[in-house]
Design an enzyme around this catalytic site. Structure first.
Site, short mmCIF file in Angstrom:
data_model
loop_
_atom_site.label_atom_id
_atom_site.label_comp_id
_atom_site.label_asym_id
_atom_site.label_seq_id
_atom_site.Cartn_x
_atom_site.Cartn_y
_atom_site.Cartn_z
N SER A 44 1.12 -9.63 -0.66
CA SER A 44 0.80 -8.37 -0.47
C SER A 44 0.98 -7.46 0.93
O SER A 44 1.06 -6.38 1.15
CB SER A 44 -0.59 -8.05 -0.65
OG SER A 44 -1.45 -8.98 -0.16
N LYS A 49 0.91 -1.19 -0.01
CA LYS A 49 0.03 -0.01 0.07
C LYS A 49 0.64 1.43 0.09
O LYS A 49 0.46 2.08 -0.56
CB LYS A 49 -0.93 0.16 1.36
CG LYS A 49 -2.06 -1.03 1.02
CD LYS A 49 -3.33 -0.54 0.27
CE LYS A 49 -4.40 -1.20 0.28
NZ LYS A 49 -5.47 -0.70 -0.60
#
Length: 408
Positions: free
Chosen positions: A306, A57
């Protein structure tokens, strides 16, 4: 198309890569011999859990922040997030001297709340879902003149996330497939734009948890029904972004569904095989590969890990549940008459079988057995399920019939 999707192209992703270079880690993308052997595919793992905030992110957040005007920087930013977007915005906003407010739903793991506060952001806990948190964030943005930084439905965010694909294809140029976790869709959209522009024949698969399959439902023309408590809270998103879904319809091969148990198994596999810690969303790609190996057999597959922000208590629980599933940790019930020496006899048989006793308890009251009988509960550690079956045979031969108490 009428959405933001046409605004995102390979050039935008390359510009984002230049913009964030040096401030965001170029994480490893490594071939896994063991996972390749297990799945029949050639597997590469992209370790985005190695970012400073342990999530991809950062890429989109920094790309967005670096494009703010001087006035917008002074006013500050606000974001809604269940954790990783919050950390990316908070960390880079703090590094750039931009005031940041983060609205987080009540389901957010405490470790993520703690990290966001440590980065200097103001944290507001509001709502049980991201939608409710977003409503509060929009209201605060309007009231305080803050710039709203959307976690996925924003061209700058998507372009920043797409830099991950540039790295993967440079690090592993033989890749034929990418498996990407899907929450709101910003990551898969950005990666799809970049990857398909560079390699048009490459297949891109999204992965959603079984409780939150909004992109799958939208792409298959189904009404969207989602909800529940998932171990993959990072992709527990009700609404897919409008720009990401338009990109996905054009460029994504399919969306795979990962069951909760599959995600837990993937977390355990990554710890045991790769010695790396992922959160539920971060392990979803591997969960999908392990559940659908036939779709990738013989192909070169890149999996995005992720994020790695998992609560330590939850991680401990997942690892222990993994031992139970594999038969390496079990609760066995030994039936016996309630006579002196029976516990010692049972313990002796267990020890002689090479099985370790972790816990032991007598059960005389809450049982349907005779009042002159007892149940002895052992929590034991064995090599595997076959070892446990050998133990049951040994106990039966000693006149101590036993059974394994399976979890629900």
């Amino acid at each position: 198309m009428t959405s933001l999707a046409p605004m995102i192209g390979l050039a935008d992703v390359r510009t984002a890569a230049d913009r964030i270079r040096g401030a965001v880690a170029e994480t490893p993308c490594l071939h896994s011999r063991t996972l390749s052997s297990l799945t029949g595919a050639e597997v590469w793992l992209k370790f985005e859990n190695h970012q400073f905030t342990a999530s991809f992110k950062e890429r989109g957040a920094l790309n967005k922040l670096l494009q703010l005007s001087d006035d917008e920087r002074k006013r500050g930013v606000i974001a809604m997030s269940a954790g990783n977007h919050a950390q990316g915005v908070a960390y880079h906003a703090g590094r750039l001297g931009i005031p940041a407010t983060i609205v987080m739903p009540t389901i957010t793991p405490y470790v993520k709340v703690r990290h966001v506060r440590a980065f200097g952001a103001r944290v507001v806990i509001e709502g049980d879902t991201l939608v409710e948190a977003a409503t509060k964030a929009r209201a605060l943005a309007e009231a305080e003149g803050l710039v709203f930084v959307h976690p996925y439905d924003d061209p700058a965010i998507m372009a920043g996330q797409g830099t991950l694909a540039l790295e993967m294809l440079a690090q592993a140029p033989t890749l034929q497939d990418l498996i990407v976790p899907v929450g709101g869709g910003g990551l898969i959209a950005g990666m799809a734009v970049a990857a398909r522009a560079l390699k048009p024949d490459l297949r891109i698969f999204g992965v959603e948890s079984e409780l939150y399959t909004a992109m799958y439902q939208e792409m298959h023309g189904l009404p969207v029904h989602v909800g529940g408590v998932s171990i993959a809270e990072g992709i527990s998103v009700r609404d897919i972004g409008r720009a990401p879904i338009e990109v996905a319809r054009k460029l994504v091969e399919d969306v795979l569904i990962a069951r909760e148990a599959d995600i837990e198994r993937a977390i355990v596999a990554l710890v045991e095989i790769e010695k790396t810690v992922t959160e539920g969303a971060g392990a979803a790609g591997l969960a999908a590969l392990l559940a659908h190996p036939e779709r990738f057999k013989g192909r070169h597959v890149g999996i995005v890990l992720s994020g790695g922000n998992i609560d330590t208590r939850l991680l401990a629980s997942v690892l222990m549940r993994g031992l139970v599933r594999d038969g390496r940790l079990a609760r066995i019930i030994v039936m016996s008459d309630d006579a002196p020496g029976r516990l010692a006899k049972a313990a002796g048989v267990i020890g002689a079988a090479g099985v370790n006793i972790v816990e032991v308890a007598h059960q005389r009251l809450f049982t349907l057995a005779s009042a002159k009988a007892t149940e002895i509960e052992f929590v034991v550690e064995a090599r595997d399920r076959a070892h446990l079956e050998d133990l049951l045979l040994a106990l039966a031969a000693a006149g101590l019939p036993a059974k394994i108490e399976e979890p629900d």
